[in-house]
Design a protein around this motif. Structure first.
Motif, short mmCIF file in Angstrom:
data_model
loop_
_atom_site.label_atom_id
_atom_site.label_comp_id
_atom_site.label_asym_id
_atom_site.label_seq_id
_atom_site.Cartn_x
_atom_site.Cartn_y
_atom_site.Cartn_z
N ARG A 51 -3.28 4.02 -16.41
CA ARG A 51 -3.54 5.24 -17.15
C ARG A 51 -2.25 5.88 -17.63
O ARG A 51 -2.16 6.44 -18.70
CB ARG A 51 -4.27 6.27 -16.28
CG ARG A 51 -5.73 6.04 -16.07
CD ARG A 51 -6.41 7.37 -15.77
NE ARG A 51 -5.64 8.17 -14.82
CZ ARG A 51 -5.75 8.08 -13.51
NH1 ARG A 51 -6.61 7.24 -12.97
NH2 ARG A 51 -5.02 8.83 -12.72
N ARG A 52 -1.23 5.77 -16.75
CA ARG A 52 0.04 6.42 -17.06
C ARG A 52 1.00 5.52 -17.81
O ARG A 52 2.05 5.96 -18.25
CB ARG A 52 0.73 6.86 -15.77
CG ARG A 52 0.09 8.01 -15.08
CD ARG A 52 0.40 9.28 -15.81
NE ARG A 52 -0.42 10.38 -15.32
CZ ARG A 52 -0.65 11.47 -16.01
NH1 ARG A 52 -0.13 11.61 -17.21
NH2 ARG A 52 -1.41 12.41 -15.53
N LYS A 59 -8.37 -3.02 -2.17
CA LYS A 59 -9.03 -1.97 -2.96
C LYS A 59 -8.05 -0.86 -3.32
O LYS A 59 -8.08 -0.30 -4.43
CB LYS A 59 -10.20 -1.38 -2.17
CG LYS A 59 -11.35 -2.34 -1.96
CD LYS A 59 -12.07 -2.63 -3.26
CE LYS A 59 -13.23 -3.58 -3.02
NZ LYS A 59 -13.75 -4.14 -4.29
N GLU A 60 -7.18 -0.54 -2.35
CA GLU A 60 -6.18 0.49 -2.64
C GLU A 60 -5.20 -0.01 -3.68
O GLU A 60 -4.85 0.70 -4.63
CB GLU A 60 -5.42 0.88 -1.36
CG GLU A 60 -4.30 1.87 -1.65
CD GLU A 60 -3.50 2.26 -0.42
OE1 GLU A 60 -3.94 1.94 0.72
OE2 GLU A 60 -2.43 2.88 -0.59
N ALA A 78 -6.74 0.08 -7.04
CA ALA A 78 -6.90 1.47 -7.49
C ALA A 78 -5.58 2.03 -7.97
O ALA A 78 -5.50 2.74 -8.98
CB ALA A 78 -7.46 2.33 -6.35
N ARG A 79 -4.50 1.68 -7.25
CA ARG A 79 -3.18 2.17 -7.66
C ARG A 79 -2.74 1.51 -8.97
O ARG A 79 -2.11 2.14 -9.81
CB ARG A 79 -2.15 1.91 -6.56
CG ARG A 79 -2.28 2.90 -5.39
CD ARG A 79 -1.16 2.76 -4.39
NE ARG A 79 -1.31 3.66 -3.26
CZ ARG A 79 -0.80 4.89 -3.22
NH1 ARG A 79 -0.14 5.37 -4.25
NH2 ARG A 79 -0.98 5.65 -2.16
N PRO A 92 5.31 -1.97 -15.28
CA PRO A 92 5.11 -1.22 -14.04
C PRO A 92 5.38 -2.09 -12.82
O PRO A 92 4.92 -3.23 -12.76
CB PRO A 92 3.64 -0.82 -14.09
CG PRO A 92 3.28 -0.87 -15.53
CD PRO A 92 4.10 -1.97 -16.11
N ARG A 137 -4.76 0.63 -11.33
CA ARG A 137 -5.51 1.31 -12.40
C ARG A 137 -4.92 2.68 -12.70
O ARG A 137 -4.81 3.08 -13.86
CB ARG A 137 -6.99 1.45 -12.00
CG ARG A 137 -7.79 0.17 -12.19
CD ARG A 137 -9.28 0.44 -12.08
NE ARG A 137 -9.67 0.89 -10.75
CZ ARG A 137 -9.91 0.09 -9.72
NH1 ARG A 137 -9.80 -1.21 -9.87
NH2 ARG A 137 -10.26 0.58 -8.55
N ALA A 138 -4.53 3.40 -11.62
CA ALA A 138 -3.92 4.72 -11.83
C ALA A 138 -2.65 4.57 -12.66
O ALA A 138 -2.36 5.36 -13.56
CB ALA A 138 -3.61 5.38 -10.49
N ASP A 192 5.52 2.57 -7.66
CA ASP A 192 4.72 2.90 -6.50
C ASP A 192 5.19 2.05 -5.33
O ASP A 192 5.94 1.09 -5.51
CB ASP A 192 3.23 2.66 -6.78
CG ASP A 192 2.35 3.56 -5.91
OD1 ASP A 192 2.81 4.05 -4.87
OD2 ASP A 192 1.19 3.77 -6.31
#
Lengths: 229, 229
Positions: B117-118, B106-107, B110-111, B74, B113-114, B97
Motif C-alpha cells: 500500500r505504501r 500470515k503476519e 500481512a506486512r 521494499p 501487503r501493508a 520492516d
DNA sequence: GGATCTATGACAGTTGCGTGACAAATCCGC
DNA sequence: GCGGATTTGTCACGCAACTGTCATAGATCC
C-alpha cells in the motif's frame, strides 16, 4: 516540525510516549479515546498516528478504519498483545506497522523514519527528519546535531566537552563518578580523576550563567557530578 | 504475480519460507548468500526482498545498503535477533520492516501487503514522482533533478560534490562523521578521511557566499560536518 | 586547624582542519 | 581513438584549537 498523535487510554503510557517523542524532536499530542483522537486528527492532522488496540468505546481496529477513510496518514499500532491474529487484523484494517509493548523509543522512531521514506507521494513532500533535543532549563543539547544552546544561542563546546555533556545528559539527575566518566567519555580504565574536574570546569564556564554557583552541572562532593534541570 | 526474493543462509528456513510464500500465492526465489541475492535481484528484480541479518560473507546490513543503492525494492528483515540495536540498525540501513523469527507466515504476508500500500512507484508502474526541493536559506537542492541553486542561480557542482551535498541535506541538522560520509557517498568502508575535507572545501567554495565563514555547511571539530539552515 | 577534596589558571605538546599543488582518472566533443 | 578540459584523490604544510598535566588556591568536612 513533525507531529505525532498518540491514541492510548492508559495515562501513564501515553504520557511516557509523549515525553519520549518530544525528546526525540517530535511534536507530540495525546488522546485518551479513539473518538477524541479522530476528532483531533480531523481538526489538526498529525504526520503520524500511534494507536493502542484496546481502547474504551471505539476500539483500535475501528479507529484505524476511520483514520483510513478520511486520511492517508501513516498509522502505527502500539499494543501489548503479541499475537499473530491481532497483528494481521490490524494491518488488514489499514495499519502500516505494529509494535509490541513495552516500546523501545529508539525502535519506534526508527520505524517512523522508515515509514517516512515509504510515505505516499504526499502533497507536502517529505518532512525533514526531526533532530532530538534534550532540554535542561534554558539549556538545550542535541546529541545528533552536535550542538549545545543556551537560551537559544549556540554555545561553542569542544568535542570532549560535548561528549562529557552528552554522557551526563543521558543520565540526567543521576550522579556519575569520575571513574565512570573517565571510562565512558575517555575510554580510560584508569587515569587521573583531576582530568574530569578540569573539563567539567571548562564546561561550566560555557553553559552556566554563573559558573561559580552551578545550577545544572553540579558537584556531589566525594561522589562525582550530575546534570539536573 | 508478485515475486519475492528470500536471502537466507539456513537451507531449512529458506525452504520453509519459499514453500509458505508459494502457498500464499507468491512467486518465491531463494538465495543463500547476500552476493547471490544481489546478483539475482539485479538480473531479475523481485517485488519484495526478505533478508536475514546473519549471513556468511557480506552481512545483512551491507546487503540492504547495496539493495538500496541501485533499487527501491521494499526490504523486510527476517532475523532471529530480537534486539533494539539490530532493529534500529537495519531500519537505518534502509530496511522497511523487521520481523523476528520464528515467522508467522500470515503476519509476514500481512506486512508485505501493508508495505505494498505504501510502496512507491515501481510495483504499480511509474507514478509521477514529485521532485522534492530541499531549501537551506538561499540554497536549493533538488536531489531528483540533480540541481543546486543559490539565490535562484544554478551552481555547477560535480557529481561527487552533489552526492555529498545530498547526503548532508538528507540528514539536515545532524552531524555526519567523515567515516559515515566516506561510507555513504563513496561506499568506502575505510579510507583517508582527508578526502572528505577536500570535497567539503570545494563544495564550500561554490555554495557559500563567504567560504571562510560557512553558514550552512559547517564543521564540528572532532565530530564531522553538518548542513544547516 | 588540619586533612581532604575541588576549582582554576597557565603551559607545552598534540591534534584537527583548511588549503594549494599535483598527478591520475574520467569525460567529452570531434 | 584522440587531445584537451574537467574531475578526482593524494600529499604536505601551517595555523588554530584542543588536550592533559601541574601547581596553586579555595572550599568543605570533622
Amino acid at each position: 516540525m513533525t507531529a505525532v498523535l498518540v491514541i492510548e487510554d492508559d495515562d501513564r503510557i501515553r504520557l511516557a510516549l509523549l515525553l519520549a517523542l518530544e525528546d526525540e524532536g517530535y511534536e507530540a499530542v495525546g488522546a485518551a479515546t479513539a473518538e477524541e483522537g479522530l476528532r483531533v486528527q480531523r481538526r489538526d492532522p498529525a504526520d503520524y498516528v500511534l494507536v493502542d488496540l484496546m481502547l474504551p468505546g471505539l476500539d483500535g481496529f475501528e479507529c484505524i478504519r476511520h483514520l483510513r477513510r478520511d486520511d492517508d496518514v501513516p498509522v502505527v499500532v502500539v499494543s501489548a498483545r503479541d499475537d499473530t491474529h491481532d497483528i494481521v487484523a490490524a494491518l488488514e484494517a489499514g495499519a502500516d506497522d505494529y509494535i509490541v509493548k513495552p516500546v523501545a523509543i529508539k525502535e519506534l522512531t526508527a520505524r517512523l523514519r522508515a515509514l517516512r521514506r515509504r510515505a505516499r507521494a504526499g502533497v507536502t513532500g517529505p518532512a525533514p527528519e526531526p533532530v532530538p533535543v534534550l532540554a535542561f532549563g534554558e539549556l538545550e543539547i542535541s546529541p545528533d546535531g552536535g550542538e549545545v544552546r543556551r537560551a537559544g544561542k549556540p554555545v561553542p563546546v569542544t568535542r570532549t566537552e560535548f561528549r562529557l555533556l552528552c554522557e551526563l545528559a543521558e543520565h540526567a539527575g543521576r550522579v556519575l563518578s569520575r571513574q565512570q566518566l573517565l571510562q565512558r567519555v575517555w575510554g580510560y580504565d584508569s587515569g587521573d580523576e583531576r582530568l574530569v574536574d578540569v573539563h567539567v570546569g571548562r564546561l561550566r564556564q560555557k553553559i552556566e550563567s554563573d559558573p561559580a554557583t552551578p545550577r545544572h552541572l553540579v558537584t556531589l562532593r566525594g561522589l562525582g557530578y550530575k546534570l539536573q534541570r
